[in-house]
Design a protein around this motif. Structure first.
Motif, PDB file in Angstrom:
ATOM      1  N   GLN A   3       0.830  -1.184   0.000  1.00 56.18           N
ATOM      2  CA  GLN A   3       0.000   0.000   0.000  1.00 56.18           C
ATOM      3  C   GLN A   3       0.868   1.238   0.000  1.00 56.18           C
ATOM      4  O   GLN A   3       2.015   1.218   0.432  1.00 56.18           O
ATOM      5  CB  GLN A   3      -0.921   0.008   1.220  1.00 56.18           C
ATOM      6  CG  GLN A   3      -2.004  -1.044   1.151  1.00 56.18           C
ATOM      7  CD  GLN A   3      -2.959  -0.908   2.313  1.00 56.18           C
ATOM      8  OE1 GLN A   3      -2.642  -0.307   3.334  1.00 56.18           O
ATOM      9  NE2 GLN A   3      -4.139  -1.468   2.149  1.00 56.18           N
ATOM     10  N   ALA A  16       0.282   6.828 -13.746  1.00 61.52           N
ATOM     11  CA  ALA A  16      -0.537   5.932 -14.560  1.00 61.52           C
ATOM     12  C   ALA A  16      -1.260   6.707 -15.657  1.00 61.52           C
ATOM     13  O   ALA A  16      -1.351   6.254 -16.805  1.00 61.52           O
ATOM     14  CB  ALA A  16      -1.544   5.191 -13.680  1.00 61.52           C
ATOM     15  N   PHE A 135       4.348  -1.758  -7.448  1.00 62.94           N
ATOM     16  CA  PHE A 135       3.161  -1.009  -7.843  1.00 62.94           C
ATOM     17  C   PHE A 135       3.387  -0.511  -9.251  1.00 62.94           C
ATOM     18  O   PHE A 135       3.851   0.597  -9.464  1.00 62.94           O
ATOM     19  CB  PHE A 135       2.946   0.156  -6.861  1.00 62.94           C
ATOM     20  CG  PHE A 135       1.504   0.580  -6.716  1.00 62.94           C
ATOM     21  CD1 PHE A 135       0.630  -0.153  -5.939  1.00 62.94           C
ATOM     22  CD2 PHE A 135       1.033   1.715  -7.353  1.00 62.94           C
ATOM     23  CE1 PHE A 135      -0.685   0.245  -5.770  1.00 62.94           C
ATOM     24  CE2 PHE A 135      -0.272   2.126  -7.189  1.00 62.94           C
ATOM     25  CZ  PHE A 135      -1.134   1.388  -6.408  1.00 62.94           C
ATOM     26  N   MET A 140      -1.754  -2.626 -16.629  1.00 64.30           N
ATOM     27  CA  MET A 140      -2.914  -2.749 -15.757  1.00 64.30           C
ATOM     28  C   MET A 140      -3.433  -4.171 -15.581  1.00 64.30           C
ATOM     29  O   MET A 140      -4.413  -4.379 -14.875  1.00 64.30           O
ATOM     30  CB  MET A 140      -4.062  -1.880 -16.289  1.00 64.30           C
ATOM     31  CG  MET A 140      -3.791  -0.392 -16.167  1.00 64.30           C
ATOM     32  SD  MET A 140      -3.543   0.132 -14.443  1.00 64.30           S
ATOM     33  CE  MET A 140      -1.822   0.648 -14.502  1.00 64.30           C
ATOM     34  N   ALA A 143      -3.329  -4.890 -11.980  1.00 64.24           N
ATOM     35  CA  ALA A 143      -4.316  -4.118 -11.235  1.00 64.24           C
ATOM     36  C   ALA A 143      -5.706  -4.722 -11.391  1.00 64.24           C
ATOM     37  O   ALA A 143      -6.474  -4.828 -10.426  1.00 64.24           O
ATOM     38  CB  ALA A 143      -4.317  -2.663 -11.706  1.00 64.24           C
ATOM     39  N   ARG A 146      -5.966  -7.728  -9.288  1.00 64.80           N
ATOM     40  CA  ARG A 146      -6.155  -7.360  -7.881  1.00 64.80           C
ATOM     41  C   ARG A 146      -7.609  -6.974  -7.612  1.00 64.80           C
ATOM     42  O   ARG A 146      -8.152  -7.267  -6.551  1.00 64.80           O
ATOM     43  CB  ARG A 146      -5.243  -6.190  -7.515  1.00 64.80           C
ATOM     44  CG  ARG A 146      -3.759  -6.478  -7.621  1.00 64.80           C
ATOM     45  CD  ARG A 146      -3.305  -7.537  -6.631  1.00 64.80           C
ATOM     46  NE  ARG A 146      -1.876  -7.740  -6.714  1.00 64.80           N
ATOM     47  CZ  ARG A 146      -1.268  -8.558  -7.562  1.00 64.80           C
ATOM     48  NH1 ARG A 146      -2.004  -9.258  -8.425  1.00 64.80           N
ATOM     49  NH2 ARG A 146       0.037  -8.700  -7.568  1.00 64.80           N
ATOM     50  N   ILE A 147      -8.249  -6.290  -8.570  1.00 65.03           N
ATOM     51  CA  ILE A 147      -9.657  -5.938  -8.399  1.00 65.03           C
ATOM     52  C   ILE A 147     -10.492  -7.196  -8.237  1.00 65.03           C
ATOM     53  O   ILE A 147     -11.335  -7.293  -7.340  1.00 65.03           O
ATOM     54  CB  ILE A 147     -10.155  -5.102  -9.596  1.00 65.03           C
ATOM     55  CG1 ILE A 147      -9.499  -3.718  -9.588  1.00 65.03           C
ATOM     56  CG2 ILE A 147     -11.675  -4.966  -9.569  1.00 65.03           C
ATOM     57  CD1 ILE A 147      -9.775  -2.896 -10.835  1.00 65.03           C
ATOM     58  N   TRP A 167      -6.806   0.055  -6.704  1.00 66.10           N
ATOM     59  CA  TRP A 167      -6.528  -0.615  -7.973  1.00 66.10           C
ATOM     60  C   TRP A 167      -7.460  -0.130  -9.076  1.00 66.10           C
ATOM     61  O   TRP A 167      -7.033   0.057 -10.217  1.00 66.10           O
ATOM     62  CB  TRP A 167      -6.647  -2.129  -7.797  1.00 66.10           C
ATOM     63  CG  TRP A 167      -5.785  -2.641  -6.690  1.00 66.10           C
ATOM     64  CD1 TRP A 167      -6.170  -3.034  -5.450  1.00 66.10           C
ATOM     65  CD2 TRP A 167      -4.354  -2.781  -6.710  1.00 66.10           C
ATOM     66  NE1 TRP A 167      -5.088  -3.419  -4.702  1.00 66.10           N
ATOM     67  CE2 TRP A 167      -3.960  -3.275  -5.448  1.00 66.10           C
ATOM     68  CE3 TRP A 167      -3.383  -2.539  -7.679  1.00 66.10           C
ATOM     69  CZ2 TRP A 167      -2.634  -3.533  -5.136  1.00 66.10           C
ATOM     70  CZ3 TRP A 167      -2.052  -2.784  -7.364  1.00 66.10           C
ATOM     71  CH2 TRP A 167      -1.688  -3.277  -6.105  1.00 66.10           C
ATOM     72  N   LEU A 170      -6.263   3.205 -10.181  1.00 68.54           N
ATOM     73  CA  LEU A 170      -5.093   3.107 -11.047  1.00 68.54           C
ATOM     74  C   LEU A 170      -5.511   2.821 -12.483  1.00 68.54           C
ATOM     75  O   LEU A 170      -5.027   3.447 -13.430  1.00 68.54           O
ATOM     76  CB  LEU A 170      -4.174   1.999 -10.519  1.00 68.54           C
ATOM     77  CG  LEU A 170      -2.732   2.005 -11.018  1.00 68.54           C
ATOM     78  CD1 LEU A 170      -1.993   3.234 -10.524  1.00 68.54           C
ATOM     79  CD2 LEU A 170      -2.019   0.744 -10.562  1.00 68.54           C
ATOM     80  N   TRP A 171      -6.432   1.865 -12.644  1.00 68.35           N
ATOM     81  CA  TRP A 171      -6.909   1.535 -13.994  1.00 68.35           C
ATOM     82  C   TRP A 171      -7.640   2.718 -14.625  1.00 68.35           C
ATOM     83  O   TRP A 171      -7.432   3.044 -15.801  1.00 68.35           O
ATOM     84  CB  TRP A 171      -7.830   0.316 -13.955  1.00 68.35           C
ATOM     85  CG  TRP A 171      -8.357  -0.036 -15.312  1.00 68.35           C
ATOM     86  CD1 TRP A 171      -7.711  -0.761 -16.290  1.00 68.35           C
ATOM     87  CD2 TRP A 171      -9.624   0.338 -15.866  1.00 68.35           C
ATOM     88  NE1 TRP A 171      -8.500  -0.840 -17.412  1.00 68.35           N
ATOM     89  CE2 TRP A 171      -9.669  -0.187 -17.181  1.00 68.35           C
ATOM     90  CE3 TRP A 171     -10.703   1.063 -15.369  1.00 68.35           C
ATOM     91  CZ2 TRP A 171     -10.782  -0.002 -18.011  1.00 68.35           C
ATOM     92  CZ3 TRP A 171     -11.806   1.255 -16.192  1.00 68.35           C
ATOM     93  CH2 TRP A 171     -11.848   0.723 -17.491  1.00 68.35           C
TER      94      TRP A 171
END
Length: 228
Positions: A3, A16, A135, A140, A143, A146-147, A167, A170-171
């Motif tokens: 994190q 990003a 990170f 993506m 990411a 992770r979602i 996440w 980020l996307w």
């Protein structure tokens, strides 16, 4: 999971968005290749090899190799920069993107691509912990995975839905940056890559002035804490 604190997350979202912008510029100007999405270039490489399209295959392979080199160089520079990692690497990214914008301005999009891909590789070195990129800000797939993982944890009572938000953010940042990059490129051409270069220069200047005003390093850009 790794994190970030609030300022670190803001930096990740900004990087990003820039990655999405730059990738869209490249996709439009250099024949639907990528400068941050190496899975896409790997597929282009494989298909080109299968069809005997040697020039596209070589170009894709070169972009992949340069991305790896960018990550490696970023790691080396970042390690030596210490607490200045985020500022130094962001400045390097800005310089590379500025150079790419200049090449686009004189009608040389293909030579601009190596500078853009080196910048994207180096951007991933901003967020390092224990010698590994924890990170990623230019790709993506992780990411999105992770979602899915966080949603499954929420459904099974092992987590909370809000764990998805970093996440997802980020996307969304990368996608929004890509929309902006594509729109700017269709209007201004590849020189639009000067926009993220200028944004990075401004961010570095702001960070430098803020640090000078507080009289000490600001670790918000690159700090990690490991949980779980």
């Amino acid at each position: 999971m790794t994190q970030l604190d609030r300022s670190g997350l803001a930096l990740a979202l900004g990087l990003a968005a820039i990655a999405g912008f730059v990738d869209a510029v490249a996709f439009v100007t250099i024949g639907q290749f990528f400068v941050s999405f190496m899975s896409g270039n790997s597929t282009r490489l494989a298909v080109s090899l299968a069809t005997g399209a040697w020039h596209p295959a070589g170009f894709a392979a070169g972009l992949i190799a340069l991305f790896v080199a960018g990550v490696a160089i970023g790691n080396i520079v970042g390690a030596r920069a210490g607490v200045n990692r985020a500022i130094i690497l962001s400045l390097g990214e800005a310089v590379l993107l500025g150079g790419a914008a200049a090449l686009h301005a004189i009608g040389r999009p293909e030579p601009a691509a190596p500078l853009m891909v080196l910048a994207m590789g180096g951007a991933n070195a901003v967020f390092m912990a224990d010698g590994e990129v924890r990170f990623g800000v230019t790709y993506m797939t992780g990411a999105l995975a992770r979602i899915g993982e966080r949603l499954a944890a929420a459904v099974t009572g092992k987590g909370q839905v809000r764990d998805v938000l970093p996440w997802l953010g980020l996307w969304l940042a990368l996608a929004a940056g890509a929309v902006a990059g594509a729109a700017a490129t269709l209007r201004y051409g590849g020189v639009a890559v000067a926009i993220p270069a200028a944004a990075l220069f401004a961010a570095v200047l702001f960070a430098g002035l803020r640090r000078a005003g507080t009289g000490g390093p600001d670790s918000g850009g690159g700090g990690f804490r490991s949980v779980g």
